[in-house]
Motif scaffolding. Structure first.
Motif, PDB file in Angstrom:
ATOM      1  N   LYS A 250      -1.345   8.456 -21.069  1.00 37.40           N
ATOM      2  CA  LYS A 250      -1.783   7.199 -20.443  1.00 37.40           C
ATOM      3  C   LYS A 250      -1.056   7.051 -19.110  1.00 37.40           C
ATOM      4  CE  LYS A 250      -1.226   2.143 -20.904  1.00 37.40           C
ATOM      5  NZ  LYS A 250      -0.904   1.008 -21.796  1.00 37.40           N
ATOM      6  N   ASP A 255       0.226  -2.265 -14.835  1.00 33.67           N
ATOM      7  CA  ASP A 255      -0.603  -3.004 -15.787  1.00 33.67           C
ATOM      8  C   ASP A 255      -0.337  -4.501 -15.656  1.00 33.67           C
ATOM      9  OD1 ASP A 255      -2.093  -3.949 -17.884  1.00 33.67           O
ATOM     10  OD2 ASP A 255      -0.788  -3.146 -19.460  1.00 33.67           O
ATOM     11  N   MET A 270       5.894  -3.285 -16.115  1.00 34.13           N
ATOM     12  CA  MET A 270       4.642  -2.543 -16.269  1.00 34.13           C
ATOM     13  C   MET A 270       4.448  -1.442 -15.230  1.00 34.13           C
ATOM     14  SD  MET A 270       3.262  -3.170 -19.040  1.00 34.13           S
ATOM     15  CE  MET A 270       4.911  -3.275 -19.707  1.00 34.13           C
ATOM     16  N   TYR A 272       6.238   1.042 -15.549  1.00 30.47           N
ATOM     17  CA  TYR A 272       6.423   2.243 -16.390  1.00 30.47           C
ATOM     18  C   TYR A 272       5.278   2.451 -17.373  1.00 30.47           C
ATOM     19  CZ  TYR A 272       8.634  -0.244 -20.456  1.00 30.47           C
ATOM     20  OH  TYR A 272       8.914  -1.035 -21.542  1.00 30.47           O
ATOM     21  N   ASP A 273       4.159   1.820 -17.115  1.00 32.21           N
ATOM     22  CA  ASP A 273       3.037   1.957 -18.049  1.00 32.21           C
ATOM     23  C   ASP A 273       2.300   3.297 -17.883  1.00 32.21           C
ATOM     24  OD1 ASP A 273       1.803   0.833 -20.235  1.00 32.21           O
ATOM     25  OD2 ASP A 273       0.280  -0.231 -19.059  1.00 32.21           O
ATOM     26  N   ASN A 330     -10.200  -8.048 -24.532  1.00 34.07           N
ATOM     27  CA  ASN A 330      -8.963  -8.353 -23.808  1.00 34.07           C
ATOM     28  C   ASN A 330      -8.722  -7.220 -22.811  1.00 34.07           C
ATOM     29  OD1 ASN A 330      -6.201  -8.607 -23.025  1.00 34.07           O
ATOM     30  ND2 ASN A 330      -5.808  -9.847 -24.846  1.00 34.07           N
ATOM     31  N   ASP A 332      -6.249  -6.575 -21.212  1.00 33.19           N
ATOM     32  CA  ASP A 332      -4.879  -6.064 -21.266  1.00 33.19           C
ATOM     33  C   ASP A 332      -4.724  -4.962 -22.320  1.00 33.19           C
ATOM     34  OD1 ASP A 332      -2.239  -5.836 -20.587  1.00 33.19           O
ATOM     35  OD2 ASP A 332      -1.575  -7.641 -21.640  1.00 33.19           O
ATOM     36  N   ALA A 333      -5.733  -4.777 -23.147  1.00 34.26           N
ATOM     37  CA  ALA A 333      -5.698  -3.646 -24.083  1.00 34.26           C
ATOM     38  C   ALA A 333      -6.422  -2.486 -23.401  1.00 34.26           C
ATOM     39  CB  ALA A 333      -6.346  -4.024 -25.406  1.00 34.26           C
ATOM     40  N   GLU A 334      -5.834  -2.056 -22.259  1.00 26.97           N
ATOM     41  CA  GLU A 334      -6.514  -1.101 -21.384  1.00 26.97           C
ATOM     42  C   GLU A 334      -6.134   0.350 -21.661  1.00 26.97           C
ATOM     43  OE1 GLU A 334      -3.723  -2.439 -20.656  1.00 26.97           O
ATOM     44  OE2 GLU A 334      -2.599  -0.717 -19.906  1.00 26.97           O
ATOM     45  N   GLY A 335      -4.925   0.548 -22.222  1.00 21.47           N
ATOM     46  CA  GLY A 335      -4.458   1.924 -22.431  1.00 21.47           C
ATOM     47  C   GLY A 335      -5.386   2.702 -23.348  1.00 21.47           C
ATOM     48  N   ARG A 336      -5.831   2.033 -24.400  1.00 19.71           N
ATOM     49  CA  ARG A 336      -6.721   2.707 -25.360  1.00 19.71           C
ATOM     50  C   ARG A 336      -8.053   3.064 -24.730  1.00 19.71           C
ATOM     51  NH1 ARG A 336      -6.224  -2.385 -29.282  1.00 19.71           N
ATOM     52  NH2 ARG A 336      -4.197  -2.372 -28.228  1.00 19.71           N
ATOM     53  N   THR A 360       2.453   4.296 -23.570  1.00 18.81           N
ATOM     54  CA  THR A 360       3.124   3.000 -23.747  1.00 18.81           C
ATOM     55  C   THR A 360       2.019   2.032 -24.144  1.00 18.81           C
ATOM     56  OG1 THR A 360       2.824   2.742 -21.351  1.00 18.81           O
ATOM     57  CG2 THR A 360       5.003   3.405 -22.118  1.00 18.81           C
ATOM     58  N   GLY A 363       2.986  -3.498 -27.265  1.00 18.21           N
ATOM     59  CA  GLY A 363       4.249  -4.221 -27.420  1.00 18.21           C
ATOM     60  C   GLY A 363       4.627  -4.279 -28.893  1.00 18.21           C
ATOM     61  N   ALA A 364       3.635  -4.211 -29.768  1.00 14.19           N
ATOM     62  CA  ALA A 364       3.888  -4.331 -31.211  1.00 14.19           C
ATOM     63  C   ALA A 364       4.758  -3.196 -31.742  1.00 14.19           C
ATOM     64  CB  ALA A 364       2.555  -4.378 -31.968  1.00 14.19           C
ATOM     65  N   ILE A 366       7.258  -1.979 -30.287  1.00 15.81           N
ATOM     66  CA  ILE A 366       8.647  -2.347 -29.979  1.00 15.81           C
ATOM     67  C   ILE A 366       9.159  -3.322 -31.040  1.00 15.81           C
ATOM     68  CG2 ILE A 366      10.232  -3.212 -28.207  1.00 15.81           C
ATOM     69  CD1 ILE A 366       8.122  -2.555 -26.110  1.00 15.81           C
ATOM     70  N   ALA A 452       6.046   2.941 -26.172  1.00 16.06           N
ATOM     71  CA  ALA A 452       6.343   1.735 -25.385  1.00 16.06           C
ATOM     72  C   ALA A 452       7.827   1.359 -25.418  1.00 16.06           C
ATOM     73  CB  ALA A 452       5.485   0.564 -25.859  1.00 16.06           C
TER      74      ALA A 452
END
Ligand code: BES
Ligand code: MN
Ligand code: ZN
Length: 485
Positions: A250, A255, A270, A272-273, A330, A332-336, A360, A363-364, A366, A452
């Motif tokens: 990714k 982000d 972000m 480091y995303d 959402n 913000d759920a862009e990585g997937r 990354t 957040g969950a 972490i 992450a």
């Protein structure tokens, strides 16, 4: 501070420079008589009586110009312990203010191969700093001369450590760069320059991605003035064209969350995303530098997630490269979304033996594992076991998390084949992984590493002094070296 390591055999019986000597778990110094003067010997003997022998490292300032470091080889050391000792020694150098050291490998009493190599590897990794934007930089040059005939590291192994350090540092550099410098256009350019190491680089720009139908990836980048790219890096270390190992990353250069904007506090993190992609790049560079006898491919999706007049909206529906449709609930759920297209593409184009993706992603993860373990999700027990084992070995640890069809159900959508987040059921890292799994169409062995919590260390860790860790480079190098080369 930069560190220079020389492996030249200076045959000094009782050298006047700073010494790094190794002793057993009790700091027994009888074996050191031939390496230090008799007055130094009695001085150190005396001071040892009042020293804490449980420590791993003690140092004795015999005069203002000479310090003697004793590194204690405790029982049952593992290679990662030796690396940690090297890193610890770096801390003492910082404090000691002296620049020249002589490390005597003849004083090492251990069966572990490449003892000196591991020690210096740890020291080197710990010494990394990202200072290109500092006006004042430390000009201090540390030189460490390795002497002695025993326990040396062969030239070939020295080069392997060096390649791994360069790969790790390249990954750390990429992760450390801020979003205004390392945007997708710049990132793609830097990857192009890896050709000089013998990697075959293919850059798919927006025009090509549109043609291919990678709309999940493209949707993430459409609010940014920067380009969106998929870059493939191939290393063919075998003459035959046997199936490659594939690594997918990714690369979200920044982000913001997009229209589902993130809160201001810590949004700067972000930058480091894109650490998953950086690990893939660092790994590929390392494989090329050490001319690994393996076929491997790295695939990264490079994109910037921004709000804006043209940005993707919550509720949008896109058709992914796989043909499956996704309702974006959402942004913000862009990585997937980035990985979905990258995974399907990698599987179809390269027909790899396995795919490991790094991201990354949530957040969950972490919340679950903090900064001790990366989350491992996989459809393959053998690959999982290999990853868990090498993770322990290089101290880039993983913890296996579940996948299950009941989690998978949570991302079914009313309006499309799936939605990019689940609203009920929690388990945010797992549902993200379930989402990814839907884009593996041919049952290729696959592992997803949610890094992450591992990619960036605010306060520093065993082998880094804070900042980008380069997590994943050493892990995957060990996987390849131990099981596939
Ligand atoms: N890049 C973030 C995940 C992240 C968070 C990485 C903190 C490193 C530190 C990811 O794109 C994200 O925003 N995930 C969301 C998913 C949610 C909207 C379902 C998250 O974790 O909150
Ligand atoms: Mn996000
Ligand atoms: Zn993200």
């Amino acid at each position: 501070m930069s560190i220079q390591i020389n492996y030249k055999n200076i045959d000094l019986k009782k050298p006047s420079t700073n010494l790094v000597l190794f002793v057993d778990e009790n700091f027994n110094i009888n074996g050191l008589k031939k390496h230090i003067t008799s007055s130094e010997f009695s001085y150190v003997s005396d001071l040892l009586k009042n020293s804490d022998l449980k420590k791993n490292l003690l140092f004795f300032e015999v005069n203002s110009k000479k310090t003697i470091f004793l590194v204690s080889i405790k029982k049952d050391l593992k290679t990662s312990d030796i690396e940690n000792l090297g890193a610890k020694f770096h801390g003492y150098i910082n404090y000691d203010k002296k620049n020249d050291y002589l490390l005597n490998s003849d004083t090492i009493n251990s069966k572990i191969e490449n003892f000196v190599g591991h020690f210096l590897h740890g020291l080197k990794l710990k010494s990394y700093e990202f200072n290109i934007y500092k006006s004042k930089k430390s000009k201090r040059l540390i030189s460490i001369n390795v002497t002695g005939n025993k326990n040396k590291t062969s030239v070939q192994n020295q080069l392997r450590f060096k390649a791994l350090e360069e790969g790790t540092f390249f990954a750390r550099d990429l992760v450390s760069e801020p979003g205004n410098i390392l945007h997708p256009d710049e990132y793609a350019k830097r990857l192009s320059s890896l050709k000089k190491h013998g990697l075959k680089i293919n850059i798919y720009d927006e025009k090509k991605l549109k043609k291919l139908g990678m709309n999940a990836l493209l949707g993430v980048g459409q609010g940014s003035i920067r380009g969106t790219y998929l870059v493939t890096m191939e290393w063919n270390g075998l003459k035959n064209n046997s199936k490659p190992l594939a690594f997918v990353g990714k690369g979200v250069c920044f982000d913001t969350g997009g229209i589902s904007l993130k809160p201001a506090k810590f949004m700067e993190d972000m930058t480091y995303d894109m650490a998953g992609s950086a690990a893939v790049v660092g790994l590929m560079k390392n494989l090329a530098l050490r001319k690994a006898k393996i076929n491997a491919v790295g695939v990264v999706g490079l994109v910037e997630n921004m709000p804006g007049g043209n940005a993707q909206r919550p509720g949008d529906i896109v058709k992914s490269y796989s043909g499956k449709t996704i309702e974006i609930l959402n942004t913000d759920a862009e990585g997937r979304l980035v990985l979905a297209d990258a995974l399907t593409f990698t599987e179809k184009k390269f027909k790899p033996r396995f795919m490991v993706d790094l991201a990354t992603l949530t957040g969950a993860i972490i919340v679950s594992l903090g900064s001790e373990y990366a989350g491992l999700f996989s459809n393959d027990d053998k690959l999982s076991k290999q990853l868990l084992d090498v993770g322990e070995k290089v101290d880039e640890k993983l913890w296996r998390m579940p996948l299950h069809k009941n989690f998978d159900k949570l991302i079914n959508s009313k309006n499309a084949d799936m939605q990019n987040i689940n609203y009920v059921g929690g388990a945010g890292s797992t549902t993200a992984a379930q989402f990814l799994q839907r884009f593996i169409l041919n049952k290729t062995p696959w592992a997803h590493l949610d890094i992450a919590g591992m990619a960036f260390s605010k306060y520093g860790g065993a082998l880094n002094s804070g900042g980008a860790t380069g997590y994943g480079v050493r892990l995957l190098n060990q996987l390849i070296e131990e099981h596939y080369e």
